[in-house]
Every structure is written in C-alpha cells, then in structure tokens.
Enzyme design. Sequence first.
Site, PDB file in Angstrom:
ATOM      1  N   SER A 124      -0.528   4.040   1.128  1.00 34.59           N
ATOM      2  CA  SER A 124      -1.135   4.904   2.149  1.00 34.59           C
ATOM      3  C   SER A 124      -0.174   5.294   3.276  1.00 34.59           C
ATOM      4  O   SER A 124      -0.163   6.461   3.682  1.00 34.59           O
ATOM      5  CB  SER A 124      -2.392   4.245   2.722  1.00 34.59           C
ATOM      6  OG  SER A 124      -3.360   4.166   1.727  1.00 34.59           O
ATOM      7  N   GLY A 146     -19.582  -1.134 -13.705  1.00 35.07           N
ATOM      8  CA  GLY A 146     -19.145  -1.778 -12.471  1.00 35.07           C
ATOM      9  C   GLY A 146     -19.987  -1.405 -11.275  1.00 35.07           C
ATOM     10  O   GLY A 146     -20.267  -0.230 -11.036  1.00 35.07           O
ATOM     11  N   LYS A 153     -13.792  -4.508   4.712  1.00 39.40           N
ATOM     12  CA  LYS A 153     -14.611  -3.298   4.564  1.00 39.40           C
ATOM     13  C   LYS A 153     -16.073  -3.479   4.975  1.00 39.40           C
ATOM     14  O   LYS A 153     -16.705  -2.532   5.433  1.00 39.40           O
ATOM     15  CB  LYS A 153     -14.548  -2.803   3.116  1.00 39.40           C
ATOM     16  CG  LYS A 153     -13.266  -2.057   2.784  1.00 39.40           C
ATOM     17  CD  LYS A 153     -13.304  -1.568   1.337  1.00 39.40           C
ATOM     18  CE  LYS A 153     -12.363  -0.411   1.132  1.00 39.40           C
ATOM     19  NZ  LYS A 153     -12.477   0.189  -0.189  1.00 39.40           N
ATOM     20  N   SER A 204       0.813  -1.229   0.000  1.00 41.68           N
ATOM     21  CA  SER A 204       0.000   0.000   0.000  1.00 41.68           C
ATOM     22  C   SER A 204       0.844   1.276   0.000  1.00 41.68           C
ATOM     23  O   SER A 204       1.875   1.355   0.669  1.00 41.68           O
ATOM     24  CB  SER A 204      -0.902   0.001   1.237  1.00 41.68           C
ATOM     25  OG  SER A 204      -1.523   1.257   1.375  1.00 41.68           O
ATOM     26  N   ASN A 228     -14.195   2.419   4.903  1.00 43.04           N
ATOM     27  CA  ASN A 228     -12.736   2.391   4.667  1.00 43.04           C
ATOM     28  C   ASN A 228     -11.973   3.274   5.658  1.00 43.04           C
ATOM     29  O   ASN A 228     -10.752   3.303   5.642  1.00 43.04           O
ATOM     30  CB  ASN A 228     -12.384   2.765   3.219  1.00 43.04           C
ATOM     31  CG  ASN A 228     -12.421   4.265   2.983  1.00 43.04           C
ATOM     32  OD1 ASN A 228     -13.122   4.987   3.682  1.00 43.04           O
ATOM     33  ND2 ASN A 228     -11.670   4.728   2.010  1.00 43.04           N
ATOM     34  N   GLY A 258     -19.214  -3.042  -8.161  1.00 36.31           N
ATOM     35  CA  GLY A 258     -18.499  -3.654  -7.029  1.00 36.31           C
ATOM     36  C   GLY A 258     -18.150  -2.605  -5.994  1.00 36.31           C
ATOM     37  O   GLY A 258     -18.870  -1.612  -5.837  1.00 36.31           O
ATOM     38  N   GLY A 259     -17.050  -2.807  -5.287  1.00 33.10           N
ATOM     39  CA  GLY A 259     -16.682  -1.911  -4.191  1.00 33.10           C
ATOM     40  C   GLY A 259     -16.514  -0.468  -4.641  1.00 33.10           C
ATOM     41  O   GLY A 259     -17.163   0.443  -4.098  1.00 33.10           O
TER      42      GLY A 259
HETATM   43  P1  NAD Z   1     -14.911  -5.485  -7.191  1.00 32.28           P
HETATM   44  O1  NAD Z   1     -14.453  -6.876  -7.424  1.00 32.28           O
HETATM   45  O2  NAD Z   1     -15.635  -5.169  -5.946  1.00 32.28           O
HETATM   46  O3  NAD Z   1     -15.850  -5.040  -8.426  1.00 32.28           O
HETATM   47  C1  NAD Z   1     -15.467  -5.275  -9.741  1.00 32.28           C
HETATM   48  C2  NAD Z   1     -16.574  -4.839 -10.703  1.00 32.28           C
HETATM   49  O4  NAD Z   1     -16.109  -4.978 -12.025  1.00 32.28           O
HETATM   50  C3  NAD Z   1     -17.837  -5.672 -10.609  1.00 32.28           C
HETATM   51  O5  NAD Z   1     -18.942  -4.848 -10.908  1.00 32.28           O
HETATM   52  C4  NAD Z   1     -17.645  -6.728 -11.707  1.00 32.28           C
HETATM   53  O6  NAD Z   1     -18.875  -7.193 -12.213  1.00 32.28           O
HETATM   54  C5  NAD Z   1     -16.901  -5.932 -12.749  1.00 32.28           C
HETATM   55  N1  NAD Z   1     -15.967  -6.726 -13.571  1.00 32.28           N
HETATM   56  C6  NAD Z   1     -14.893  -7.408 -13.124  1.00 32.28           C
HETATM   57  N2  NAD Z   1     -14.254  -7.976 -14.177  1.00 32.28           N
HETATM   58  C7  NAD Z   1     -14.932  -7.624 -15.286  1.00 32.28           C
HETATM   59  C8  NAD Z   1     -14.761  -7.901 -16.671  1.00 32.28           C
HETATM   60  N3  NAD Z   1     -13.754  -8.658 -17.109  1.00 32.28           N
HETATM   61  N4  NAD Z   1     -15.628  -7.372 -17.525  1.00 32.28           N
HETATM   62  C9  NAD Z   1     -16.658  -6.607 -17.084  1.00 32.28           C
HETATM   63  N5  NAD Z   1     -16.871  -6.315 -15.794  1.00 32.28           N
HETATM   64  C10 NAD Z   1     -16.018  -6.819 -14.900  1.00 32.28           C
HETATM   65  O7  NAD Z   1     -13.603  -4.577  -7.341  1.00 32.28           O
HETATM   66  P2  NAD Z   1     -13.377  -3.078  -6.797  1.00 32.28           P
HETATM   67  O8  NAD Z   1     -12.821  -3.129  -5.437  1.00 32.28           O
HETATM   68  O9  NAD Z   1     -14.608  -2.296  -7.055  1.00 32.28           O
HETATM   69  O10 NAD Z   1     -12.196  -2.572  -7.736  1.00 32.28           O
HETATM   70  C11 NAD Z   1     -12.415  -2.335  -9.112  1.00 32.28           C
HETATM   71  C12 NAD Z   1     -11.284  -1.497  -9.695  1.00 32.28           C
HETATM   72  O11 NAD Z   1     -11.269  -0.203  -9.092  1.00 32.28           O
HETATM   73  C13 NAD Z   1      -9.882  -2.070  -9.474  1.00 32.28           C
HETATM   74  O12 NAD Z   1      -9.141  -1.839 -10.628  1.00 32.28           O
HETATM   75  C14 NAD Z   1      -9.333  -1.248  -8.331  1.00 32.28           C
HETATM   76  O13 NAD Z   1      -7.919  -1.133  -8.395  1.00 32.28           O
HETATM   77  C15 NAD Z   1      -9.967   0.093  -8.612  1.00 32.28           C
HETATM   78  N6  NAD Z   1     -10.087   0.930  -7.407  1.00 32.28           N
HETATM   79  C16 NAD Z   1      -9.510   2.155  -7.455  1.00 32.28           C
HETATM   80  C17 NAD Z   1      -9.611   2.994  -6.377  1.00 32.28           C
HETATM   81  C18 NAD Z   1      -8.968   4.351  -6.447  1.00 32.28           C
HETATM   82  O14 NAD Z   1      -8.858   5.029  -5.407  1.00 32.28           O
HETATM   83  N7  NAD Z   1      -8.551   4.796  -7.619  1.00 32.28           N
HETATM   84  C19 NAD Z   1     -10.315   2.592  -5.221  1.00 32.28           C
HETATM   85  C20 NAD Z   1     -10.907   1.332  -5.207  1.00 32.28           C
HETATM   86  C21 NAD Z   1     -10.783   0.503  -6.321  1.00 32.28           C
END
Ligand code: NAD
Length: 288
Positions: free
Chosen positions: A24, A133, A73, A22, A94, A135-136
């Site tokens: 951070s 997306g 989380k 990290s 977070n 997800g998180g």
């Molecule tokens: P997650 O696993 O919780 O969610 C992933 C999402 O992407 C889901 O909606 C899933 O359905 C979709 N997905 C995954 N693979 C896919 C594919 N091949 N095709 C289509 N859809 C797909 O993950 P997350 O924690 O939300 O992280 C997602 C991205 O965001 C990562 O790249 C992470 O590094 C980035 N992120 C960046 C920050 C930042 O501060 N910039 C913070 C958190 C996460």
Amino acid sequence: MNERIDGHTILIGLMAYPIRHSMSPTMHNNAFAKLGLNYAYLAFEITNDNLPQAIDAIRTLDMRGSNISMPNKQKVIPLLDKLDPAAEMVGAVNTIVNDHGTLTGYVTDGTGFMQALKDENLDIIGEKMTLAGGGGAGTAIAIQAAIDGVKEISIFNRHDDLWENAKRNVDIINENTNCKATLHELEDQDDFKNEIQDCAIYCDSTGVGMKPLEDQSLVNDPSWFKKDMIVYDTVYAPRTTKLMNIAQDAGVKHVYNGLSMMLEQGAEAFKLWTNQEMPVEYIRDLLF
Ligand code: NAD
C-alpha cells in the site's frame, strides 16, 4: 518523494501489525506523485494495545486519515465518530477519513471487489453468486455485492470458528437488502457443485491456494464450471492459483486473482481521502 514533501504535506497512515510487507505505501505514494498531490502515506506497526493512541494521533496530527488492517479492523470501530453504512453492516473498517477532527470509518474491500469486475466490463447485478468463505474478505464481498444488487448469494463455509460469522452475514444481508442469501456447509460437496453450476460468479475468499495451501483448491473437478461464468480467487500470491488453473482447464473465460481487488480497494480509499481518481492503470503497470 524528497521533491514532494514540504511544510504542507498531509499525512495518511496504515495501522496494522505485521505491516512491513504491505504494497500500500508504494501504491499510494506513487499515485500521489503521479497526480502531483501533496500527501505522504506511511506504514505504522500498530497492535490492539496502542490502537487508541494511534487513532488519537490522527486527530492530533491532523492526518487526512489512515488505512486499518489486521488485527485492528474491528477493534477500531468504537474509537471512531461515524461509520459508513456498509462498514456498519460488515462490522469492520479498513479506511478512516478525518474531516476536521471527525473520524469516519469505511470498508473498501467490497467496493474494490465490485469495481474490479466493472474494470473487466463484467456486470453481476441481478445475478447469482456462489461464495466460499465468510471471514474478513468474504464478509466485505458478500455485503457489498448484496448492497449493489446481486440477486442471490450462496455462502459456503466449513464448520470452523468463522461459521457463525458466515451465518451473521447471511442474516444481515437478508434483513437489510433485497438479495437472498443462504448459508451452506462446505462439507456437502453435492450442494457445493450444484450451487457453483447454478451461478454467474464463483468467488473463493478462503485463502486456500495461498501458501502453505498453494497446492490445494476447494474445487478440483473442471466439470463443475461453465465456460461463460466468472471465477474469482481473492488470493494474489501466487498469481495463478490451483483454482484458477482448474477453471482455465475448464475453458472458463473470466478467471481472475485478487490483485484487481487489492488495487481497487486502494483506489476507493484514495478517492475518499483526495476526492480524486487513483491512476489505476499506471499503478497496475508499476506494481504488477
Ligand atoms: P479470514 O481468516 O477472515 O477468513 C478465512 C475464511 O476461509 C473463513 O471463512 C474460513 O472458514 C475459510 N477457510 C480457511 N481455511 C480454509 C480451508 N482450509 N478450507 C476451507 N475454508 C477455509 O481471512 P480473510 O482475511 O478473509 O482472508 C482470506 C483470503 O482473502 C486470504 O487469502 C487473503 O489474502 C485474501 N484477501 C485478499 C484481498 C484482496 O484485496 N485481494 C483482501 C483481503 C483478503
């Protein structure tokens, strides 16, 4: 750091696993040093198994708080005393703030994303967002954007195990904010194209474009983009993703990677703990 740490130094943690990679700790400790604040930020390898003891330690050691990352989380929520309304809607935390033994959970990914746009003088309030997306990261972005006043959000997800989460996000936004959220199938390419062409900001929160998918993008045709829109990829490694290259080929003016969101989510947490603004430009120059 040696000159700063003394008997009064206040500890802030980062509890996650894995976590040694990290940025951070470097970000926060440099910001504390720059402002002459007597805090130290340390990373701890914490899983779901030892999370309850780690959260107790925040109270026992009178830590000011902690960042929380995967896999903790969601699991941390029942261990806290209070939740910020946005964290409650997102269903994840977070950042924890300890006020004399009372632990409050916040989520700063969404506020960090919105602040990252403000840093670029971009205002998306009252506009339409298309978001890939649920997800998180996508959850935090969608819910904060809706709270802040984005008018409409079209969320695209594929039919995987996060489809239900994306559906939940749409329901929560429609029930609790004035934003109109809709859920769309990523597999429907015509719908995806139409929604991107109809929005002010397209955000990809899927991680497609990051290793091992660094040669992939969900959008592959530059004609889907308009020059005056914003294209934001939450991925920051690599610094320029395939999506960003395609948007740049299309002449899109505002194309960003996720570094600014990463930096600003940290700055939001920094402010919650210290009541002071992180020296964001200084940290940006130092780290990126
Ligand atoms: P997650 O696993 O919780 O969610 C992933 C999402 O992407 C889901 O909606 C899933 O359905 C979709 N997905 C995954 N693979 C896919 C594919 N091949 N095709 C289509 N859809 C797909 O993950 P997350 O924690 O939300 O992280 C997602 C991205 O965001 C990562 O790249 C992470 O590094 C980035 N992120 C960046 C920050 C930042 O501060 N910039 C913070 C958190 C996460």
